[in-house]
Structure formats: C-alpha cells, structure tokens
Design a protein around this motif. Structure first.
Motif, PDB file in Angstrom:
ATOM      1  N   PRO A  73      -7.271   0.672  -2.821  1.00 57.67           N
ATOM      2  CA  PRO A  73      -5.993  -0.267  -2.383  1.00 57.67           C
ATOM      3  C   PRO A  73      -5.596   0.263  -1.052  1.00 57.67           C
ATOM      4  CG  PRO A  73      -5.479   0.301  -4.783  1.00 57.67           C
ATOM      5  CD  PRO A  73      -7.018   1.053  -4.419  1.00 57.67           C
ATOM      6  N   ILE A  74      -5.424  -0.350  -0.212  1.00 58.65           N
ATOM      7  CA  ILE A  74      -4.763  -0.242   1.208  1.00 58.65           C
ATOM      8  C   ILE A  74      -3.481   0.206   1.121  1.00 58.65           C
ATOM      9  CG2 ILE A  74      -4.835  -0.813   3.514  1.00 58.65           C
ATOM     10  CD1 ILE A  74      -6.961  -3.029   2.893  1.00 58.65           C
TER      11      ILE A  74
ATOM     12  N   GLN B  72      -6.102 -10.277  -6.890  1.00 63.60           N
ATOM     13  CA  GLN B  72      -6.044  -8.971  -7.415  1.00 63.60           C
ATOM     14  C   GLN B  72      -5.648  -7.858  -6.165  1.00 63.60           C
ATOM     15  OE1 GLN B  72      -9.552  -7.622  -9.001  1.00 63.60           O
ATOM     16  NE2 GLN B  72     -11.080  -8.315  -7.286  1.00 63.60           N
ATOM     17  N   LEU B  73      -6.003  -8.015  -5.098  1.00 60.36           N
ATOM     18  CA  LEU B  73      -5.572  -7.139  -3.949  1.00 60.36           C
ATOM     19  C   LEU B  73      -4.626  -7.664  -3.096  1.00 60.36           C
ATOM     20  CD1 LEU B  73      -9.088  -5.424  -3.355  1.00 60.36           C
ATOM     21  CD2 LEU B  73      -7.302  -4.519  -4.530  1.00 60.36           C
ATOM     22  N   ALA B  74      -3.893  -6.865  -2.390  1.00 62.05           N
ATOM     23  CA  ALA B  74      -2.769  -7.458  -1.251  1.00 62.05           C
ATOM     24  C   ALA B  74      -3.509  -8.338  -0.582  1.00 62.05           C
ATOM     25  CB  ALA B  74      -1.971  -6.364  -0.550  1.00 62.05           C
ATOM     26  N   GLN B  75      -4.628  -7.828   0.383  1.00 62.52           N
ATOM     27  CA  GLN B  75      -5.404  -8.505   1.318  1.00 62.52           C
ATOM     28  C   GLN B  75      -5.680  -9.955   0.719  1.00 62.52           C
ATOM     29  OE1 GLN B  75      -6.356  -5.490   0.168  1.00 62.52           O
ATOM     30  NE2 GLN B  75      -8.541  -5.482   0.341  1.00 62.52           N
TER      31      GLN B  75
ATOM     32  N   GLN C 210      -1.353   0.682  -9.922  1.00 66.46           N
ATOM     33  CA  GLN C 210      -1.838   0.243  -8.625  1.00 66.46           C
ATOM     34  C   GLN C 210      -1.597  -1.361  -8.413  1.00 66.46           C
ATOM     35  OE1 GLN C 210      -5.664   1.753  -9.466  1.00 66.46           O
ATOM     36  NE2 GLN C 210      -5.646   3.151  -7.647  1.00 66.46           N
ATOM     37  N   ALA C 211      -1.975  -2.144  -9.729  1.00 66.36           N
ATOM     38  CA  ALA C 211      -1.815  -3.472  -9.475  1.00 66.36           C
ATOM     39  C   ALA C 211      -0.624  -4.035  -9.083  1.00 66.36           C
ATOM     40  CB  ALA C 211      -2.228  -4.359 -10.868  1.00 66.36           C
TER      41      ALA C 211
ATOM     42  N   ALA D 283       1.782  -7.082  -1.139  1.00 67.32           N
ATOM     43  CA  ALA D 283       1.499  -8.393  -0.700  1.00 67.32           C
ATOM     44  C   ALA D 283       2.766  -9.311  -0.557  1.00 67.32           C
ATOM     45  CB  ALA D 283       0.462  -9.122  -1.863  1.00 67.32           C
ATOM     46  N   TRP D 284       3.632  -9.095  -1.589  1.00 71.25           N
ATOM     47  CA  TRP D 284       4.948  -9.850  -1.516  1.00 71.25           C
ATOM     48  C   TRP D 284       5.744  -9.490  -0.141  1.00 71.25           C
ATOM     49  CZ3 TRP D 284       7.870 -13.357  -3.852  1.00 71.25           C
ATOM     50  CH2 TRP D 284       9.149 -13.474  -4.010  1.00 71.25           C
TER      51      TRP D 284
END
Length: 998
Positions: free
Chosen positions: A7-8, A62-65, A119-120, A127-128
């Motif tokens: 995760p970034i 699943q990831l912010a990006q 992490q999720a 992301a929000w």
C-alpha cells in the motif's frame, strides 16, 4: 516482492497524483478525466451519487489508486473489495496465481482482499480523502457526490469479531483511525501544494466514509446465517444493507439450459451449489422480513445481483479446481434473476446490480430502475478504467433520481432480449488464439498483431487509417505494396488478421477485409494507370499457372524487373477462383480487376498452354521457373460403397453451366472445410434441389471451416448433420455411423469415435469435399523430389530440389488460401530478384502519436454502422498491459526522442493477478514478469527475478540485467547499460520520479 501489494502512503499517493497531473495531465494513467454534473445526482441512503455506477467489489476497488482511477473516470458508487476474517498472508497463500482470466467471459479464483483488514481499511480511508481533495482541486464534481459501499463476509461469527467490527466502526467514523489522522495531517502540512483546497476545506471532509454495506456470504451459507448477519448489520450497526445473491437462486435446470442455448455449453458445473445455496422459497420471506426491518430502522435494504458463479476448471484455465464466472455469460443469469425478483416484489425491492454490465447495456438497466450498477469484467479488459469515461458520457443526459421502484416489464424485456441477442451468445467454434508468436521484449514491444499474424504481413493499420480518412488511393497503394490481389483477398481471405485484433476484447474485430475491398473498389480506376510497366532488366522467369499464386508471383517479379511470362492451361487467368469459386462469392469483374493489377507491371501471358516439365521451359531460355499450379486433382473417395461427385468438378460445372447439373432433391455434402461450405451453398442454387445437408464426423465447434462460412451456409438453408461418418450410399439413402467425440488427436481436436449406432440420410446425390489434391505429373516429369504427402521438398526460398525451379501456393502447400499463395510469391520474388516489398511499412505508425487515445476505451455500440474502422493503432500505442492492470502497476513512460512510449512495471503495486498476461499481444508475454521493473526496496529486488532497477540514495541505480545485479551511474553513457535501458531509467528518474520511492 512482485506478488505482494505494498500500500502506498498517503503522502506518496497525493504526490503521485498531483505530480502526474501537473506533468502528464493524467492521473494513474487516466487521461480522459471526467467532470460530473452535481445537478444530475441520484439520491441513495442519505447521500448522493453524481453517476449511478462504479467498480464492483473486486480487483478494481482494493487499493487507493484503483479507487481514484475509477473516480477520475466518472465512477461515483464504489463497492469496496470484500473483507473477511481471513486476510493478509493467510489469504494470499490460499489464492492461486494467476487468479484472473478475462479474454471473453471472465473467471477468477480469488474472493476477498489480499491485504490485512487493517490495511484495507486504511486504503479505503486514504482513497476517500484523496477523492474529496481531487474533486475540489480539479473541479471534478461535488466532493460529496460519491458513496463508498463496504463489502463484508463470510459468516456471522467472523463479522462479529473485533477485526471486522473494528473495520465497520472505522469506516462509519474514521476520526480515530491512524489512516485518517495521518492523511489529514499531511494535507494540512502541505496545503500550499493546492490551489483550491485550504485548511477549512480539509476540516470539512466527513469522516463518515461509509454508511452502507453489502453482505457477501460463501456458497452453502444457510439462510438463517445470511439473515442473522444482515439483521446484525441493520439492527446493531445501523447500516444500509444489501444482501448479495447467488445466481443459483434460479435453479440448476434454468442455468444449465440458458447457458447451453447461448453457446456456453462448455462451461462445466453440477447441481451441488444449487442444492446447497440459498433456495428461492427461503429467500423471498427472508427479504420481506429484512426489508421491513430496515424500513422500521429508517434504513435502506436491497439485494445485490449477483455474486460470481462457481464453475469447474476443466481445461487448466486457472490453477484451481473451481473458479468464479462473470462477464457476459453471467449477465444472462443475473438479469434473469433480476427479472424474477422484480416480479416477485412488484418492483419494490431495491436491486444493486453487477453481472455483465457494460457500456452496451447500462443505460437500459438504469432506465428499468436498477441502480446502482457496479462492474468488474468490462474494466479488466483493454481500455481498462477509461471504459467508465464512455459510460459517464452515455448517461450524461439521464436525469438524477430517487429510487421509485424497478420496472418489472422493462427488466423482463431485458432478460428476454439477452437470451436472443448475439452479444450474449458464444461463438459456435472455439475462440482462436489471439496472440502472436514470440516472447515479450524488454523494450520496444509495440506491435500490430494483425500485421504480425498476416501471412504477407500486410501494412494493415496504415491502410485502415487511410480508408478512415477517405484517402483511398493511398490506402490501395499501401495494400498493393505487399498484396497483389486486393479484390480477391478483400472478398475471400480468411482474414486471420482479425484473430489477434485487440478490438475483439471490446466489441468485435476491426473489419479489415472489408476496408481492403472498399479501398480497392474506390481507388482502382485511379491507381491502375499509375502502375507503370518497366523495361525488364532481370532474369527471364516462367510462371506455370495463372491462379492467385501465379498472378501474385508475376506481379512481384515484374515489378522487381524480371521478364515474366505466365503460362495458363485454360483460356482465362484466375485459376480456381475464376473457374470454381461460386459467383455469389466473388464476381468475374473483381477477378478481372486483380488480373489487371497483376499484369500492369509488364508480365506477359500465354493461355491455353500445358507445360509438361520445368526442363522444357528452361530449354526455351527461361532462367527460372515458378510452379503455381492449383489443387485441381479430385479428392479421395470416402465411401466404401456407392459413388460420389468430386467437389471441384461439381463447383466448376455449377459455375460454368448450372443448367446441366442434376442432383435430385436431396444433396449430401461430405466434409467440414470451407470448400464444403461453398459446395453446399452452390448446391442450394441448383434447380430441383430441396434439401442440402452437410455430413461431418465431428461437431460444428471442431470443423475446419471458418465460422462465418458455416453461418453463411446455414443462412442459405443448409442443414448440418454433425457427428456422422458416411459408410454406404444405396437407393438414394446414405448410411452413416453415429460418432461421439473422444480424446484429442494430434491436431488438438477431439477424435471422433464410433458409438456403434447407425442412421440414414436421404441422398439423391453425394458430393465429397475432402482431400483436394495436386496433380503430380508436372513434378514427376520435372524430377522434383516430393515429400511423403506428395508435396515438393523446398528450401527457405521455396526452391525445389531442381535448381532454379520454385513452387508457390497450392503447388507448395496443397490446398492453400489466396493470401498464403501471395506470401509464397513474395518469398520467391525476393529470392529471384533480391527486391524487398516493404516500402510502406512505416505507414503502420501514426505520425500524430496518440490522436486516437481519446476514444481508446470506448466500446462501439453499433459496429455495423460505425463511421470508422475502429482501429486502435496498436503499433503506435499498444499499452494494453497498462490499461488492464487493476493496480496501475504497469506504466507507459515517454522517453525523449522516441515515438512510442516504453513500459515499466512497478513491483510494489503488483499481486501477480496475471491479467496483463492475458491481453499482452505476445504469446509468451507476461508484462508483470518481462518488463523492466521499478523496485522500492533491496528486499523486493532480491526476492524477484525480474529485470529491473532500484534507486539508491547516492543517485546511482542498482540494476539487474541478464540475471546480474550491478550499480550504474545512468548519466554516464559508458556505464555499461544498453542505451535503451539507460535512457528509460533516466526518463523515469527525471519525469516520473513519483514511481521511485515508496
């Protein structure tokens, strides 16, 4: 390590977004950044969404990006990837890799986030906040115009654990979470980076990341467990709740029958999930109770349609025993279940939809009252996230709404239409291999798969662009450079070039053959006079045979300066195409046009000439001889008892004098190739014939004929009698053995095996269309050595065992396609004259790089009416691996001085799902393994085998090439790195620095 997603951090995330947008005007590679209209918002829960769609719980959420990529392309409803008690390393070990396969319908063998639950949660919170900031900073819409919907599973005990309960609490109010606090603090510390975001705005960002949840349970979860979880989510957690339903609610018989009728009979599953999963009679009262409970609590309740559909792994599709189906085959089931539920609840039960939704059906779904709509399969295909941009445009004029019910009639109509639509039917024959041979290069991988796979390597993107721009003379000149017969190939070519066409993954392949014919028809009169006959300066060459291969040889040789004479035993040039191929396939006028083009460079013709041997021609002063005789010899007899008619003899007579042909009322054609289709279609046009039947010992899927040829025959009224092997003909009755398909034979097709049963077929005439052969006398008289198959032995230049004697087309291969004959003619012409035919090769590259990028993600909603070819300009911009990566781990990098961009792979963002390998044009291509890789740590560099590089603190780079790791000063041209690699690393450092540090 390449299979572990890193995760970034929020600082890196936002720096990446802002730097990329500032320097590239893209965000995570998305260039079609969408601005939505707040005035068209849809009310949902106590929030609003400016567009009623987004990613389904899966790899794209699943990831912010991933979430940011969806947001900037117009998505405003996000079903976040499912979290459950099993997570992180424990889950990764349980998921086989690769885990996604989406060339047509999609399959996967993963089921929830591979991150830890903590992490999720952090990814979703980051992301929000990022989307809130991006919305304001770039004016993409109302910062409060999107919704995050959680997805949790899989059982009640798991949902109630501190891990999952803490996840829910943190998403409902993120204030106390570390991710929230660090992200907000970073924004305030770096507020000067923004023009439209200030501290007051940062303070206004709501910590209520989500107020809704989709309950996702495992197959076999008992109804009381499902209801218990939903009740907990509604009553205890106060969440607006959807319950995800499985297509198994439709029942095994309905699912099996529906998929079989639409050509998906190869999808294997039994009834055990249907028996173990939630039953309809349990589901309906449960949903009624939950609907009442949610209403009592002032919350919304609905169903999510549908979960993916479990099927068996039977052909090694994925490294698991069971996999989950989605995409267009799932649409057939999901929309049917939607119709059933809508009818049962009279449209009052809200339906959140996922299951094959895409640009071609989403507007109808929305207008039927079904929303929000989430998608996975369509954005896993080429075009990727930018397919959402097109959907935003499609729905731009649909007014916002509140949920007022599902229109039962409209949904039922959609379900019926799906079962009757070509879009939701699988091809009769198995999909061809859509890759070109070879392994993916480390650099310079851009290629035109269509040109690569074409036997003559036609400059296809070049002439498609010219046709699109109405430059027909340019187009025809590009075609003629490598294709001497544009009318024949524009009509009869099997166009294998369309097999690897990237457009297959959007809607349907580019109509390459049709564009070629259009160019030929519209430019013939202008181009023909410009083809000048030069004074021969090269060798004297005799071409035996005036069919397609001989004409092509004459064209290439005379253009290159040879003194060419074509010797044809009939009275007219054109060979089997002229004398045998039915007139409804190609007109004499079109054949004449090709003859004119081939003779325009000065080749001479002698008709009515039979050549006995190559030596006789050499005695007449010819330096070289090219044998281009067609496969005119009768095919082998196939019946132990009874007489049959040879296909070539029949077609020749049917074309020359159809009134003289008498076949009776019932014609049987034996064979399954393209010739058999021509025979069958021609037979339907003979007077007195009432029925034409194709008898073939395999099934339709295993026929050698092209699917379009079979479909044309069926459209002409031909009846297919598959799995029959003829035995005897007597008294107008053909007796056949009934066959079944056994194990695959050497060709890979399943071998037909006798069942022991026999059947009969009416047959007043039987035409055999199998095993067309060459006449051997010319080869034998010329002393040419033959193979066991009776074909000439040739070297790489197609020269036979007799010096100076070459063979092309049917004479070389046996029955060959026209384009194969042209390919042979090129080889021989180059061998004899030394002339190459690649003067138009540069036309494949678009000089205006990227002009088609603006529509690269778009599906064509009506391909037959499309004004352009829909060509994606692959040799100019491929970058498919960039588009299809859910995690944005493949990046297109501009290198100074190079026209096309290079691809680098970011190790820390990849979980080896394998999706990029599915769509890479190269057969052995695995971009996540084969492209130059950016590493973020020494540990990851050493845990991987990828060629790649790591930035060191002193400004140098640690680089692995050819298995060796060395440190290089990339500013030194003599540092020891290949120049292309050195310049690519420089470009990453100088212009894409956000890729380097974690």
């Amino acid at each position: 390590m390449s299979d572990i997603m890193r995760p970034i951090g929020f600082d890196h995330l936002m720096t990446w977004v802002m730097d990329e947008y500032r320097t590239q005007k893209t965000i995570f590679g998305q260039q079609r950044i969408v601005r939505t209209d707040p005035d068209r918002a849809f009310a949902i829960f106590d929030e609003k969404i400016e567009t009623p769609f987004g990613p389904a719980a899966g790899p794209n959420s699943q990831l912010a990006q991933n979430i940011i990529s969806c947001y900037v392309d117009g998505a405003r409803f996000f079903e976040l990837k499912t979290v459950q008690i099993m997570d992180g390393e424990q889950l990764r070990e349980a998921v086989a890799k690769p885990c996604i396969l989406a060339p047509d319908e999609c399959y996967n063998c993963e089921w929830s986030t591979e991150l830890t639950v903590e992490q999720a949660q952090a990814e979703y919170i980051k992301a929000w906040i990022a989307c809130k900031v991006i919305a304001r900073e770039l004016d993409l819409g109302d910062p409060d115009g999107f919704v995050f919907n959680m997805s949790v599973g899989y059982d009640y005990d798991g949902v109630c654990t501190p891990k999952i309960d803490g996840f829910l609490n943190g998403m409902m109010d993120a204030t106390t979470t570390e991710a929230w606090q660090k992200s907000i603090a970073w924004l305030k510390d770096n507020v000067e980076l923004f023009e439209n975001v200030d501290e007051a705005y940062i303070d206004s960002i709501s910590p209520r990341v989500s107020s809704s949840v989709t309950e996702s349970t495992l197959h076999g979860c008992p109804p009381e467990e499902i209801e218990k979880i939903a009740t907990h989510l509604i009553e205890v957690k106060g969440l607006n709740t959807y319950v995800k339903c499985n297509p198994t609610l439709l029942g095994y018989e309905f699912a099996r029958k529906t998929l079989d009728e639409c050509g998906f009979d190869y999808i294997a599953f039994d009834d055990h999930h249907f028996l173990e999963d939630l039953q309809w009679e349990d589901a309906v009262p449960m949903f009624e109770r939950l609907q009442a409970l949610a209403s009592e609590k002032g919350l919304e309740f609905g169903v999510k349609l549908t979960n993916t559909f479990p099927v068996d792994v039977t052909r090694g599709e994925l490294p698991s025993e069971e996999m989950y189906m989605s995409g267009r085959s799932l649409y057939l089931l999901s929309i049917s279940l939607a119709a059933r539920i809508a009818k049962q609840f009279n449209g009052t039960l809200r339906i959140s939809y996922s299951g094959g939704a895409d640009a071609q059906n989403i507007e109808k779904l929305l207008k039927s009252g079904i929303w929000p709509i989430t998608m996975a399969t369509t954005i896993l295909k080429p075009g990727g996230y930018e397919r959402l941009s097109q959907i935003t445009g499609i729905l731009a004029n649909v007014p916002g709404a509140t949920f007022e019910g599902v229109n039962v009639e409209k949904v039922e109509a959609l379900a019926l239409a799906a079962r009757e639509s070509d879009k939701y039917e699988h091809a009769i024959k198995a999909l061809p291999d859509r890759h070109v041979p070879g392994e993916l290069p480390l650099l310079d991988c851009f290629t035109a798969p269509c040109r690569h796979i074409c036997p003559i390597h036609q400059d296809i993107p070049g002439y498609l662009r010219a046709v699109d721009e109405a430059r027909y003379e340019d187009a025809l000149n590009i075609i003629l450079e490598r294709n001497a017969l544009p009318f024949m190939t524009g009509t009869l070519c099997p166009h294998t070039c369309t097999n690897p066409c990237m457009r297959n993954y959007y809607d349907q392949p580019v109509h390459i053959r049709e564009a070629k014919l259009e160019a030929a028809q519209k430019a013939f009169e202008e181009v023909l006079p410009t083809l000048v006959a030069n004074e021969p300066t090269g060798p004297k060459v005799a071409v035996i045979g005036g069919g397609p291969a001989g004409l092509a040889a004459a064209s290439f040789l005379s253009r290159a300066g040879a003194d060419v004479t074509v010797m044809e035993r009939t009275g007219k040039l054109g060979g089997i195409v002229r004398h045998v191929i039915p007139g409804f396939r190609i007109s004499d006028a079109d054949i004449d046009h090709d003859v004119s083009l081939c003779l325009a460079h000065g080749a001479k013709v002698e008709t009515g000439v039979s050549v006995e041997s190559a030596a006789a021609l050499k005695n007449l002063g010819y330096d070289k001889v090219v044998i281009a005789a067609g496969a005119w010899a009768p095919g082998r007899e196939v019946l132990p008892e009874g007489s049959t008619i040879d296909a070539i003899e029949f077609l020749e007579m049917a074309k020359k004098d159809p009134e003289s042909v008498s076949l009776g009322t019932d014609v049987v054609v034996i064979g399954g190739g393209n010739t058999a289709m021509d025979v069958a279609r021609a037979a339907t046009r003979i007077d007195g014939v009432k029925n034409v039947r194709l008898v073939y010992r395999r099934d339709a899927a295993n026929m050698p004929a092209q699917e379009e040829e079979l479909l044309d025959a069926l459209a002409d009224g031909v009846e297919l009698c598959a799995l029959l092997s003829p035995v005897a003909l007597a008294d107008d009755v053909l007796t056949c053995d009934v066959m079944e398909l056994g194990e695959p034979d050497a060709s890979g097709r399943r071998r037909p095996v006798k069942t022991g049963e026999q059947t009969t077929v009416p047959a007043t005439a039987v035409i055999r269309a199998v095993g067309e052969q060459l006449e051997r006398s010319l080869f034998e008289n010329s002393g040419i050595e033959l193979t066991d198959r009776g074909l000439p032995k040739v070297d790489s230049h197609l020269m036979t065992s007799v010096d100076g004697v070459y063979v092309v087309g049917d004479a070389r291969r046996g029955p060959a396609t026209i384009v194969e004959g042209i390919a042979d003619a090129q080889v021989v012409a180059e061998a004899i004259t030394g002339c190459a035919f690649d003067g138009k090769g540069a036309s494949n590259i678009d000089p205006e790089y990227g002009k088609n990028l603006a529509t690269r993600g778009d599906l064509c909603l009506s391909c037959d009416k499309c004004a352009t070819s829909r060509c994606l300009e692959c040799p100019t911009v491929c970058e498919t691996c960039v588009e299809v990566c859910p995690n944005r781990a493949n990046i297109a990098v501009r290198v100074a001085g190079e026209r096309q961009r290079q691809i680098v792979h970011v190790d820390g963002m990849c979980n080896e799902c394998g999706n990029c390998a599915v769509f890479c044009p190269y057969q052995g291509g695995r971009p996540y393994k084969d492209k130059l890789t950016v590493f973020w740590s020494e540990e990851d560099l050493h845990d991987s085998e990828n060629e790649g590089f790591l930035a060191l603190e002193d400004g140098r780079f640690k680089v692995r090439l050819d298995g060796e790791i060395r440190v290089h000063d990339i500013d030194d041209p003599a540092c020891g790195l290949p120049e292309g690699v050195r310049r690519l690393i420089q470009a990453v450092r100088d212009d894409y620095g956000y890729l380097l540090c974690k």
